[in-house]
Design an enzyme around this catalytic site. Structure first.
Site, PDB file in Angstrom:
ATOM      1  N   ASP A  96       0.857  -1.187   0.000  1.00 49.93           N
ATOM      2  CA  ASP A  96       0.000   0.000   0.000  1.00 49.93           C
ATOM      3  C   ASP A  96       0.892   1.235   0.000  1.00 49.93           C
ATOM      4  O   ASP A  96       2.025   1.200   0.508  1.00 49.93           O
ATOM      5  CB  ASP A  96      -0.914  -0.005   1.233  1.00 49.93           C
ATOM      6  CG  ASP A  96      -2.073   0.975   1.101  1.00 49.93           C
ATOM      7  OD1 ASP A  96      -3.196   0.524   0.808  1.00 49.93           O
ATOM      8  OD2 ASP A  96      -1.859   2.197   1.283  1.00 49.93           O
TER       9      ASP A  96
ATOM     10  N   ARG B  53     -11.022  -2.162 -10.440  1.00 45.95           N
ATOM     11  CA  ARG B  53     -11.476  -1.512 -11.655  1.00 45.95           C
ATOM     12  C   ARG B  53     -10.839  -2.205 -12.859  1.00 45.95           C
ATOM     13  O   ARG B  53      -9.663  -2.580 -12.829  1.00 45.95           O
ATOM     14  CB  ARG B  53     -11.118  -0.015 -11.653  1.00 45.95           C
ATOM     15  CG  ARG B  53     -11.940   0.819 -10.679  1.00 45.95           C
ATOM     16  CD  ARG B  53     -13.389   0.898 -11.117  1.00 45.95           C
ATOM     17  NE  ARG B  53     -14.207   1.758 -10.271  1.00 45.95           N
ATOM     18  CZ  ARG B  53     -14.990   1.324  -9.276  1.00 45.95           C
ATOM     19  NH1 ARG B  53     -15.019   0.017  -9.001  1.00 45.95           N
ATOM     20  NH2 ARG B  53     -15.728   2.163  -8.591  1.00 45.95           N
TER      21      ARG B  53
ATOM     22  N   HIS C 233     -19.441  -7.124 -12.539  1.00 46.21           N
ATOM     23  CA  HIS C 233     -19.241  -6.011 -11.599  1.00 46.21           C
ATOM     24  C   HIS C 233     -20.252  -6.073 -10.454  1.00 46.21           C
ATOM     25  O   HIS C 233     -20.976  -5.110 -10.161  1.00 46.21           O
ATOM     26  CB  HIS C 233     -19.333  -4.672 -12.324  1.00 46.21           C
ATOM     27  CG  HIS C 233     -18.591  -3.563 -11.637  1.00 46.21           C
ATOM     28  ND1 HIS C 233     -17.723  -2.729 -12.292  1.00 46.21           N
ATOM     29  CD2 HIS C 233     -18.580  -3.149 -10.338  1.00 46.21           C
ATOM     30  CE1 HIS C 233     -17.221  -1.847 -11.437  1.00 46.21           C
ATOM     31  NE2 HIS C 233     -17.735  -2.097 -10.247  1.00 46.21           N
TER      32      HIS C 233
ATOM     33  N   GLU D 214     -15.626  -2.301 -19.799  1.00 50.03           N
ATOM     34  CA  GLU D 214     -16.903  -1.838 -19.266  1.00 50.03           C
ATOM     35  C   GLU D 214     -17.169  -0.381 -19.639  1.00 50.03           C
ATOM     36  O   GLU D 214     -16.249   0.424 -19.765  1.00 50.03           O
ATOM     37  CB  GLU D 214     -16.900  -1.917 -17.735  1.00 50.03           C
ATOM     38  CG  GLU D 214     -17.001  -3.306 -17.167  1.00 50.03           C
ATOM     39  CD  GLU D 214     -16.955  -3.263 -15.647  1.00 50.03           C
ATOM     40  OE1 GLU D 214     -17.963  -2.872 -15.036  1.00 50.03           O
ATOM     41  OE2 GLU D 214     -15.898  -3.600 -15.083  1.00 50.03           O
TER      42      GLU D 214
ATOM     43  N   THR E  47     -11.303  -7.274  -8.378  1.00 44.91           N
ATOM     44  CA  THR E  47     -12.623  -6.744  -8.021  1.00 44.91           C
ATOM     45  C   THR E  47     -12.549  -5.226  -7.869  1.00 44.91           C
ATOM     46  O   THR E  47     -13.444  -4.616  -7.289  1.00 44.91           O
ATOM     47  CB  THR E  47     -13.125  -7.362  -6.700  1.00 44.91           C
ATOM     48  OG1 THR E  47     -12.140  -7.158  -5.677  1.00 44.91           O
ATOM     49  CG2 THR E  47     -13.399  -8.851  -6.851  1.00 44.91           C
TER      50      THR E  47
END
Length: 309
Positions: A169, A227, A284, A256, A225
């Protein structure tokens, strides 16, 4: 305060805000231009993904005090412009973190144990045991990229399967009882399962590309899960074909529409994903449970009331 609701959400939003004397108007059908023509009349707007809130939109919203997105991602909002204009941004990642985490685990179990394939075969009269031998989560090192609400919830569940969970992170000192923070280089060295839990930004657009995949030491399972545009699909397909990626669980796709309501492209890479036994694809819906619909709405209402009542 006068609030415009641009997408259908759980009715508790309307009920609870009306009880607090907010004035609410719904508009689920007007075009972008039509909404731009009247947005100056509102103090706040509650959205999901139907309309982009770009610079033009925000500058026309001269009375906007807040934008609330029922969900986690904020990429359909021009955040720098909103901040410059003093518009408060509210989202609700707390509301669907549990559904996302369960979806990650569910997809991995289906893929690694060939559950969907085996079930369909048996229903067709095909009884194959050795061909459907599974691969256990127990003992796997799972690497998460991003350790916010979604990442933490996923780590909690995977740790219960006996996985060693590590994560990378951009914020420091986030390790907890469920996962250990590592450098991106160490994650690439150790991970046998890779799962994305990051927003879509300039920095994370196509984060997973040919270079990233080739730098992974182990052949690995991949889960997205987050983008669709976090991944450069053509290189994921290449890696699936070569075996570098052992299987992929995709709730989001590069192709998408921005509203997430359907796909906007059709090509050879998409065709491969939709037909490969190595790939699980869902539309999604990782954050899309009955419970999360209510929780997402409640988080938004609580934040609006806390800020403006």
């Amino acid at each position: 305060m006068k609030i415009l609701l641009l997408d259908k959400n759980h009715p508790l939003i309307t009920n609870q805000l009306l009880a607090k004397n907010f004035i609410l108007e719904e508009d689920f059908t007007s075009s972008y231009d039509e909404v731009c023509g009247k947005i100056q009349n509102y103090d706040g707007v509650i959205i999901r993904s139907r309309i982009p809130l770009d610079k033009n939109f925000l500058e026309k919203g001269i009375n906007l005090k807040f934008i609330a997105r029922v969900g986690a991602g904020m990429e359909n909002i021009d955040i720098p412009v909103a901040e410059k204009l003093g518009i408060q941004l509210i989202n609700s990642p707390e509301g669907n973190r549990d559904s996302v985490a369960e979806h990650v685990v569910g997809m991995l179990l289906i893929l690694m144990n060939r559950l969907f394939i085996a079930s369909n075969e048996v229903k067709k009269g095909i009884w194959l045991r050795e061909e459907n031998r599974g691969d256990e989560l127990l003992g796997k090192t799972v690497g998460l990229i991003g350790y916010g609400n979604m990442g933490k919830a996923t780590a909690k569940r995977l740790s219960g399967f006996g996985c060693k969970v590590i994560f990378h992170d951009i914020l420091p000192d986030l390790s907890d009882e469920f996962a250990t923070q590592v450098s991106l280089e160490e994650l690439k060295e150790k991970a046998e399962v890779l799962s994305l839990h990051i927003p879509l930004t300039d920095e994370t657009h196509y984060l997973i590309d040919s270079k990233f995949i080739n730098e992974m030491k182990n052949d690995f399972y991949f889960v997205n899960t987050a983008r669709g545009k976090n991944v450069e699909t053509k290189y994921l397909v290449e890696a699936l074909k070569s075996g570098k990626v052992k299987g992929a669980c995709l709730d989001v796709l590069e192709y998408e529409k921005s509203s997430f309501e359907n796909l906007e492209a059709d090509n050879e890479d998409l065709t491969y994903l939709l037909n490969s036994e190595k790939v699980i694809v869902t539309p999604h819906i990782a954050g899309w449970t009955y419970q999360s619909k209510e929780k997402l709405a409640q988080v938004i209402v609580d934040k609006i009331i806390a800020a403006f009542c």
